[in-house]
Design a protein around this motif. Structure first.
Motif, PDB file in Angstrom:
ATOM      1  N   MET A 423       0.841  -1.024   0.058  1.00  0.00           N
ATOM      2  CA  MET A 423      -0.335   0.095   0.107  1.00  0.00           C
ATOM      3  C   MET A 423       1.097   0.859   0.288  1.00  0.00           C
ATOM      4  O   MET A 423       0.896   2.078  -0.797  1.00  0.00           O
ATOM      5  CB  MET A 423      -0.992   0.178   0.575  1.00  0.00           C
ATOM      6  N   GLU A 424       1.988   1.052   0.711  1.00  0.00           N
ATOM      7  CA  GLU A 424       2.637   2.566   0.883  1.00  0.00           C
ATOM      8  C   GLU A 424       3.531   2.537  -0.813  1.00  0.00           C
ATOM      9  O   GLU A 424       3.372   3.929  -1.278  1.00  0.00           O
ATOM     10  CB  GLU A 424       4.155   2.101   1.693  1.00  0.00           C
ATOM     11  N   LYS A 425       3.694   1.281  -1.069  1.00  0.00           N
ATOM     12  CA  LYS A 425       4.315   1.617  -2.725  1.00  0.00           C
ATOM     13  C   LYS A 425       3.229   2.063  -3.541  1.00  0.00           C
ATOM     14  O   LYS A 425       3.548   3.559  -4.917  1.00  0.00           O
ATOM     15  CB  LYS A 425       4.544   0.094  -3.328  1.00  0.00           C
ATOM     16  N   MET A 426       1.997   1.939  -3.491  1.00  0.00           N
ATOM     17  CA  MET A 426       1.367   2.442  -4.056  1.00  0.00           C
ATOM     18  C   MET A 426       0.468   3.684  -4.136  1.00  0.00           C
ATOM     19  O   MET A 426       0.977   4.140  -4.916  1.00  0.00           O
ATOM     20  CB  MET A 426      -0.369   1.638  -3.665  1.00  0.00           C
ATOM     21  N   MET A 427       1.202   4.763  -2.884  1.00  0.00           N
ATOM     22  CA  MET A 427       0.641   5.822  -2.338  1.00  0.00           C
ATOM     23  C   MET A 427       2.075   6.599  -3.129  1.00  0.00           C
ATOM     24  O   MET A 427       1.319   7.444  -3.050  1.00  0.00           O
ATOM     25  CB  MET A 427       0.601   5.836  -0.662  1.00  0.00           C
ATOM     26  N   SER A 428       3.645   5.874  -3.028  1.00  0.00           N
ATOM     27  CA  SER A 428       4.035   7.025  -3.193  1.00  0.00           C
ATOM     28  C   SER A 428       4.214   6.617  -5.020  1.00  0.00           C
ATOM     29  O   SER A 428       4.501   7.740  -5.068  1.00  0.00           O
ATOM     30  CB  SER A 428       5.572   6.059  -2.824  1.00  0.00           C
ATOM     31  N   LYS A 429       3.945   6.166  -5.789  1.00  0.00           N
ATOM     32  CA  LYS A 429       3.852   6.091  -7.456  1.00  0.00           C
ATOM     33  C   LYS A 429       2.315   6.923  -7.002  1.00  0.00           C
ATOM     34  O   LYS A 429       2.617   8.273  -8.036  1.00  0.00           O
ATOM     35  CB  LYS A 429       3.273   4.994  -7.639  1.00  0.00           C
ATOM     36  N   LEU A 430       1.353   7.033  -6.567  1.00  0.00           N
ATOM     37  CA  LEU A 430       0.106   8.530  -6.906  1.00  0.00           C
ATOM     38  C   LEU A 430       0.948   9.826  -6.429  1.00  0.00           C
ATOM     39  O   LEU A 430       0.474  10.808  -7.795  1.00  0.00           O
ATOM     40  CB  LEU A 430      -0.814   7.862  -5.783  1.00  0.00           C
ATOM     41  N   SER A 431       1.897   9.621  -5.402  1.00  0.00           N
ATOM     42  CA  SER A 431       2.486  11.036  -4.913  1.00  0.00           C
ATOM     43  C   SER A 431       3.312  11.654  -6.486  1.00  0.00           C
ATOM     44  O   SER A 431       3.637  12.785  -6.923  1.00  0.00           O
ATOM     45  CB  SER A 431       2.824  11.319  -3.958  1.00  0.00           C
ATOM     46  N   SER A 432       4.114  10.661  -6.632  1.00  0.00           N
ATOM     47  CA  SER A 432       5.356  11.025  -7.714  1.00  0.00           C
ATOM     48  C   SER A 432       4.488  10.540  -9.537  1.00  0.00           C
ATOM     49  O   SER A 432       4.868  11.047 -10.619  1.00  0.00           O
ATOM     50  CB  SER A 432       6.578   9.870  -7.936  1.00  0.00           C
ATOM     51  N   GLY A 433       3.415   9.965  -9.420  1.00  0.00           N
ATOM     52  CA  GLY A 433       3.072   9.592 -11.114  1.00  0.00           C
ATOM     53  C   GLY A 433       1.468   9.621 -11.197  1.00  0.00           C
ATOM     54  O   GLY A 433       1.049   9.503 -12.311  1.00  0.00           O
ATOM     55  N   GLY A 434       1.300  10.399 -10.445  1.00  0.00           N
ATOM     56  CA  GLY A 434      -0.051  10.570 -10.494  1.00  0.00           C
ATOM     57  C   GLY A 434      -0.891   9.353 -10.570  1.00  0.00           C
ATOM     58  O   GLY A 434      -0.340   8.350  -9.682  1.00  0.00           O
ATOM     59  N   MET A 435      -2.327   9.748 -11.622  1.00  0.00           N
ATOM     60  CA  MET A 435      -3.059   7.940 -11.402  1.00  0.00           C
ATOM     61  C   MET A 435      -2.577   6.783 -12.383  1.00  0.00           C
ATOM     62  O   MET A 435      -2.221   6.092 -11.935  1.00  0.00           O
ATOM     63  CB  MET A 435      -4.101   8.814 -12.779  1.00  0.00           C
TER      64      MET A 435
END
Length: 455
Positions: A423-435
């Motif tokens: 989940m943490e990895k998914m959230m960091s992807k969101l902050s760096s790469g949007g949708m």
């Protein structure tokens, strides 16, 4: 609800889906399987016969046999006919009358009538924005009035007091007068449980109905009684001018026969279904969505509505802002997400509305017991505030301590931490790469190994 029916029907339908052409013979064979599945689901025989006949007439006609995708066309026919049998359209409560709109609740003893009054009051207050009053005219069951008073306090609606020495008619007349003075929009009247063979009690509720002239008379029936629910509803509809039916305890009914039988046998629409014991466990009955769930197509619309109503928007906004600023997603955030999932019925409640669940292997479905999310929350609650804020601190000895404190095993704690990392990895992807980053993260999670969270 509908687990066994869904399994049988989705298997039959799946065999037809990919066929280039259908003949009357293989349609007849498929309908025989559908018929057996419906009977095993405790659907009343007249309903099964009518449903199969309607499907057969359409299935062997131009609509299916001449279709480019006959398997798909047959699925649509089955879905349409299931929807028609259950009422075709959603039937709303008629509250467009001078205030107060009186709703009279009738039903058998033990059907969940008083609990349903509380749930309906909450539904009308929160979703229809009505000022609601409840009153108990049950002067036979000693705890009935106190139970309703407790429920009214829980869901924050007005309770009109009554006692066992009063006549039901006098109670309801006084409640209506008070509701007018208090500018109440809806008055819900709880009545004593009765059976259709109890002539004195049936005469009493007929007199009560005549005296108060309710705009809605709802029959509350336990879906666990199967096709008997439809028969009982028919007896009551013959005696009272019912405007609708509420099916309770559908979360405990794996067969779903009552939902398919009630409308056809009584001619009265199902207006609500009870989906859990919680105060918000009452859903508007949508025949088309239920038909989709029976055929394992899911019910995404209801899922979206559930998220809209039950997700804490403030917490969701704060998490979104935190992630957008590049701050680390921690175990406090994960616990918030798990608690919101639990409010929506946990994994089992969500899975019930997802398409394709019927095709999952039994060993996977059997792992979803409803205890997964509470266990994960218990593990996080056994951590210190510092550990929740900084999961990197969780070494072997700390994990062993957390396992003991939560009544779990170190392996359970390790599984939770693995899910947190995903989940943490998914959230960091969101902050760096949007949708796009989020979708990549979700794809990674779905492709990851590890099986179900907790057995």
């Amino acid at each position: 609800m509908f687990e066994s029916l869904t399994q049988r029907l989705s298997g039959t339908i799946e065999r037809l889906r990919g066929r280039g052409r259908l003949s009357e013979d293989n349609i007849r064979e498929s309908l025989r399987e559908v018929r057996i599945a419906l009977l095993e689901a405790d659907v009343a025989l007249p309903v099964v016969q009518a449903l199969i006949e309607r499907i057969k007439v359409r299935a062997v006609g131009q609509e299916v046999l001449k279709s480019l995708t006959p398997g798909q066309a047959l699925i649509k026919v089955v879905r349409d006919e299931l929807t028609t049998v259950m009422g075709a359209q959603t039937s709303e409560l008629n509250l467009n009358v001078p205030s107060p709109a009186v709703i009279l609740m009738a039903g058998l003893q033990g059907a969940g009538k008083t609990t349903t009054v509380g749930k309906l009051a909450k539904h009308l207050k929160e979703r229809r924005k009505k000022k609601v009053m409840v009153v108990s005219a049950d002067v036979y069951r000693p705890a009935a009035i106190e139970q309703l008073q407790t429920l009214a306090k829980q869901v924050d609606v007005i309770f009109f007091p009554s006692d066992l020495t009063q006549e039901p008619e006098a109670i309801v007349r006084a409640a209506i007068a008070d509701a007018r003075k208090s500018f109440v929009d809806v008055l819900i009247v709880d009545t004593a449980g009765r059976t259709s063979i109890d002539e004195a009690m049936m005469a009493e509720i007929k007199a009560l109905h005549g005296a108060v002239d309710p705009v809605e008379t709802l029959f509350v029936v336990d879906s666990m009684t199967g096709q008997d629910a439809a028969v009982t509803a028919k007896h009551f509809s013959d005696a009272l001018p019912l405007t609708g039916v509420v099916l309770t305890k559908t979360d405990g009914d794996a067969r779903g026969g009552a939902a398919l039988s009630v409308r056809y046998i009584t001619g009265r629409p199902i207006k609500f279904i009870g989906v859990s014991e919680k105060p918000d466990g009452l859903d508007v009955f949508h025949p088309d969505r239920i038909a989709s769930r029976i055929l394992d197509m899911g019910d995404v619309l209801s899922l979206v509505e559930q998220v809209e109503q039950q997700v804490d928007k403030d917490k969701a906004q704060k998490l979104a802002e935190k992630v957008a600023k590049g701050k680390k997603f921690d175990l406090n955030d994960m616990r918030d997400q798990l608690e919101q999932m639990q409010n929506m019925g946990g994994l089992s409640g969500l899975m019930d509305k997802l398409p394709g669940v019927g095709k999952l292997p039994d060993e996977v479905k059997n792992q979803i017991t409803g205890k997964e999310v509470p266990r994960m929350i218990a593990i996080i609650n056994s951590m210190t505030k510092k550990e929740r804020r900084n999961p990197a601190l969780l070494n072997g000895s700390r994990r062993a301590r957390i396992a003991r404190g939560s009544g779990m095993t170190p392996a359970d704690v390790n599984k939770l931490m693995k899910q947190y990392q995903q989940m943490e990895k998914m959230m960091s992807k969101l902050s760096s790469g949007g949708m796009k980053g989020l979708m990549r993260g979700m794809k990674g999670m779905m492709g990851g190994r590890g099986g179900m969270p907790f057995r």
